[in-house]
Structure formats: structure tokens, C-alpha cells
Design an enzyme around this catalytic site. Structure first.
Site, PDB file in Angstrom:
ATOM      1  N   CYS A 127      -8.363  -4.056   6.668  1.00 54.10           N
ATOM      2  CA  CYS A 127      -7.188  -3.864   7.529  1.00 54.10           C
ATOM      3  C   CYS A 127      -7.561  -3.247   8.872  1.00 54.10           C
ATOM      4  O   CYS A 127      -8.068  -3.971   9.728  1.00 54.10           O
ATOM      5  CB  CYS A 127      -6.110  -3.079   6.791  1.00 54.10           C
ATOM      6  SG  CYS A 127      -4.460  -3.465   7.403  1.00 54.10           S
ATOM      7  N   HIS A 129      -5.326  -5.867   1.829  1.00 56.34           N
ATOM      8  CA  HIS A 129      -5.790  -4.699   1.080  1.00 56.34           C
ATOM      9  C   HIS A 129      -6.131  -5.061  -0.356  1.00 56.34           C
ATOM     10  O   HIS A 129      -5.300  -4.930  -1.249  1.00 56.34           O
ATOM     11  CB  HIS A 129      -4.700  -3.611   1.071  1.00 56.34           C
ATOM     12  CG  HIS A 129      -4.508  -2.953   2.371  1.00 56.34           C
ATOM     13  ND1 HIS A 129      -5.110  -1.759   2.685  1.00 56.34           N
ATOM     14  CD2 HIS A 129      -3.811  -3.339   3.463  1.00 56.34           C
ATOM     15  CE1 HIS A 129      -4.764  -1.414   3.910  1.00 56.34           C
ATOM     16  NE2 HIS A 129      -3.989  -2.362   4.411  1.00 56.34           N
ATOM     17  N   GLU A 179      -8.030  -3.377  -2.301  1.00 55.03           N
ATOM     18  CA  GLU A 179      -8.156  -2.161  -3.119  1.00 55.03           C
ATOM     19  C   GLU A 179      -6.876  -1.861  -3.891  1.00 55.03           C
ATOM     20  O   GLU A 179      -6.898  -1.263  -4.959  1.00 55.03           O
ATOM     21  CB  GLU A 179      -8.565  -0.975  -2.241  1.00 55.03           C
ATOM     22  CG  GLU A 179      -7.441  -0.248  -1.507  1.00 55.03           C
ATOM     23  CD  GLU A 179      -6.872  -1.033  -0.312  1.00 55.03           C
ATOM     24  OE1 GLU A 179      -7.435  -2.075   0.048  1.00 55.03           O
ATOM     25  OE2 GLU A 179      -5.864  -0.563   0.251  1.00 55.03           O
TER      26      GLU A 179
END
Ligand SMILES: N[C@@H](CCC(=O)NCCCC(=O)O)C(=O)O
Length: 247
Positions: free
Chosen positions: A109, A214, A216
């Protein structure tokens, strides 16, 4: 021996105190997905380059702050007050040095935006205001709502092999995005509106990718996200082994 991946922190005013912080989920995904230990790097500038010999990889995390536009040659600032010069002054030289030595880099990001600027590219400051573009911001609501899988991206090149397909769903929490990709970057994912969603650093000797989304957040429940962190961990292991062989 554990892999050690550096995660440069943001410089934030929390309760009136200047602190160095980044969301814990990046470290969680490094441990659970890449089988690497995260180490938070204070955004103290180029002095941090001295630590690169101790790292097996570098992860540039997301942040609500935006890269200062003057760092990519733009005077007009469309998001005044939303910057983190300490972080910019650390991550831009750090990622250039890491790439130069072939260290694996995963930029997420804000990270892909820093990666592009560090290598000479430029950014759109408010993608949602561009004709024909979607609103890539998170919107209002709970964190689960904000990080929901929101739109498809078309994936190509090396990244398609990593994520296991050419069309995946991703989350979207950004108002900025790559405008002119830096020399040496290969676009490997894009949204339907043309927004660049992933790049591979073809000019780097090592494994290096930037993602506008994202992974994660979904690494435990979304195969493409888990695949990204596993591939990053494998690259860090190979890098660490190579350095040992070279030593
Ligand atoms: N500020 C940039 C980058 C956006 C970004 O990193 N979003 C994630 C923020 C939330 C978080 O990491 O917790 C932009 O708006 O484009």
C-alpha cells in the site's frame, strides 16, 4: 536461525507523544505466513542503512499518511497535513539500498508508493478524483468492512504464478496510487479502472514486489495472500543462505 525482516515504523503523535508505530498485523503475517521474525525499524533516516547487514528482508507497510509530493517533483500538495517526513526520509533511501544488494522487498500500500517514488516514479494524489477511476478508499465502517475484499485485479507475470491465478479479489484502502511507474518496474496487476495494483522490480537482482492492496489482512483465510507471504519468506531464506555462502 530465524529470518529477520525489517519493518520501518511510522512517526506518529499518539496522545501528544511522538511515537514510532505500525499495525501489529504486519508482524503477525510475517511470523505466520513468511515464518520470519519482524523487527520494527525506527524512522530515523539514512543512519538505518547500517542495519541492512542484519536483515534478511524488508517489508514496507501501509499507513494513512502519504508520501510528500515534493519527493516526486510535484509542488501542489492535495493532502496537506497527511504526511510523515521521518518515514519518507527513512524508507526511500532504505529501499533503494535493500534493492541494490538483492534483499527481498515486499512493499504494501503506502509501501508500493514509496517504492515507486524511491526509484523515480510519480503518484496520483487523489485517485478518486480522476475521470474514470473508482473510489479506492476504504469507506466508513468496521475494520472488517474497510478491509473487505472489494474489487478484482488482473494479475500477470511472476506475480500470477505466486498468487496462483490471473484474477483475484483484493481489498482497497488508498487515495493515492502510482501515476508514472519508475524505470525498472514491471506492472503485474491492475484494477479494471487502470489503477496500478502491483509491480515487480525487474531491475533488482532480488525478489521485490509492491502491492497496492493488503495481503497481511487476509493471509490466514485467502490463498493468494498466504502465497505472497510464503513466497516472500522463501525469498528471504534463499537470500540469507546466499549471504552465508558468500561470507
Ligand atoms: N496513505 C496512502 C497509503 C494507504 C495505506 O497504506 N492504507 C492503509 C492504511 C491503514 C492501515 O495500514 O492500517 C494512500 O491513501 O494511498
Amino acid at each position: 536461525m530465524s529470518l529477520i525482516v525489517g519493518v520501518p515504523a511510522c512517526s506518529k503523535d499518539i496522545n501528544g507523544l511522538l511515537q514510532h508505530a505500525t499495525p501489529a498485523r504486519y508482524g503477525a503475517a510475517l511470523m505466520g505466513g513468511a515464518e520470519a521474525m519482524p523487527i520494527l525499524l525506527p524512522p530515523v533516516g539514512e543512519g538505518l542503512l547500517a542495519l541492512l547487514d542484519r536483515l534478511d528482508g524488508l517489508l514496507l507497510s501501509g499507513s494513512p499518511s502519504n508520501v510528500e509530493p515534493q519527493r516526486y517533483g510535484v509542488d501542489q500538495d492535495l493532502t496537506p497535513g497527511k504526511h510523515d517526513p521521518h518515514r519518507d526520509g527513512t524508507t526511500l533511501p532504505l529501499v533503494r539500498a535493500a534493492l541494490g544488494r538483492g534483499m527481498p522487498v515486499l512493499a504494501i500500500c503506502r509501501g508500493i508508493q514509496e517504492l515507486n517514488v524511491a526509484l523515480g516514479g510519480t503518484l496520483h494524489q487523489k485517485v478518486q478524483d480522476l475521470p474514470g477511476r473508482m473510489d479506492h478508499r476504504a469507506g466508513e465502517g468496521t475494520l472488517d468492512h474497510c478491509f473487505r475484499l472489494k474489487h478484482t485485479v488482473t494479475v500477470s507475470g511472476h506475480l500470477a504464478g505466486i498468487v496462483g491465478g490471473t484474477e483475484i479479489m483484493v481489498n482497497s484502502l488508498h487515495e493515492q496510487a502510482i501515476d508514472r511507474p519508475a524505470d525498472g518496474l514491471v506492472v503485474e496487476a491492475a484494477a479494471a479502472d487502470g489503477t496500478i495494483e502491483a509491480v515487480r522490480v525487474a531491475s533488482a537482482p532480488g525478489w521485490a514486489f509492491g502491492l497496492q492492496w493488503h495481503p497481511e489482512w487476509h493471509y490466514l483465510t485467502d490463498a493468494p495472500s498466504m502465497n505472497i507471504f510464503r513466497a516472500f519468506g522463501d525469498a528471504c531464506r534463499a537470500y540469507a543462505a546466499g549471504l552465508k555462502q558468500a561470507a
